[in-house]
Design a protein around this motif. Structure first.
Motif, PDB file in Angstrom:
ATOM      1  N   ARG A  42       0.823  -1.212   0.000  1.00 39.36           N
ATOM      2  CA  ARG A  42       0.000   0.000   0.000  1.00 39.36           C
ATOM      3  C   ARG A  42       0.856   1.262   0.000  1.00 39.36           C
ATOM      4  O   ARG A  42       0.599   2.207  -0.743  1.00 39.36           O
ATOM      5  N   VAL A  43       1.892   1.274   0.837  1.00 39.29           N
ATOM      6  CA  VAL A  43       2.767   2.439   0.933  1.00 39.29           C
ATOM      7  C   VAL A  43       3.527   2.635  -0.384  1.00 39.29           C
ATOM      8  O   VAL A  43       3.696   3.759  -0.857  1.00 39.29           O
ATOM      9  N   ASP A  44       3.964   1.540  -0.997  1.00 41.63           N
ATOM     10  CA  ASP A  44       4.684   1.616  -2.267  1.00 41.63           C
ATOM     11  C   ASP A  44       3.772   2.157  -3.366  1.00 41.63           C
ATOM     12  O   ASP A  44       4.192   2.974  -4.185  1.00 41.63           O
ATOM     13  N   THR A  45       2.524   1.734  -3.387  1.00 38.61           N
ATOM     14  CA  THR A  45       1.568   2.208  -4.385  1.00 38.61           C
ATOM     15  C   THR A  45       1.371   3.716  -4.286  1.00 38.61           C
ATOM     16  O   THR A  45       1.238   4.403  -5.295  1.00 38.61           O
ATOM     17  N   LYS A  46       1.389   4.232  -3.073  1.00 42.28           N
ATOM     18  CA  LYS A  46       1.212   5.669  -2.863  1.00 42.28           C
ATOM     19  C   LYS A  46       2.507   6.451  -3.069  1.00 42.28           C
ATOM     20  O   LYS A  46       2.508   7.677  -2.982  1.00 42.28           O
ATOM     21  N   GLY A  47       3.606   5.748  -3.319  1.00 41.58           N
ATOM     22  CA  GLY A  47       4.892   6.422  -3.534  1.00 41.58           C
ATOM     23  C   GLY A  47       5.510   6.956  -2.258  1.00 41.58           C
ATOM     24  O   GLY A  47       6.309   7.892  -2.294  1.00 41.58           O
ATOM     25  N   LEU A  48       5.155   6.374  -1.122  1.00 43.99           N
ATOM     26  CA  LEU A  48       5.645   6.870   0.164  1.00 43.99           C
ATOM     27  C   LEU A  48       6.851   6.092   0.690  1.00 43.99           C
ATOM     28  O   LEU A  48       7.298   6.331   1.806  1.00 43.99           O
TER      29      LEU A  48
END
Length: 61
Positions: A42-48
């Motif tokens: 999820r964090v990777d998808t948001k670019g975080l």
């Protein structure tokens, strides 16, 4: 409470392959790691999150 969910031995009277403690620890490990993987996705998808790769060139003989 968890006893009905534990596997039954292959043949009656034979000792189990894994102890109940090992089975419960395995279930807990999978639960912890699966949640971490979903969080990272999820964090990777948001670019975080940044994925820095570090390589250790140490060679042990």
């Amino acid at each position: 409470m968890l006893e009905p969910l534990l596997p039954i031995g292959i043949k009656p009277g034979r000792p189990p392959v894994h102890s109940e403690r090992q089975l419960i620890d395995g279930i807990r490990f999978r639960t912890r790691t699966a949640v971490t993987g979903q969080f990272q996705a999820r964090v990777d998808t948001k670019g975080l999150i940044s994925w820095d790769i570090w390589v250790d060139a140490t060679i042990a003989h």
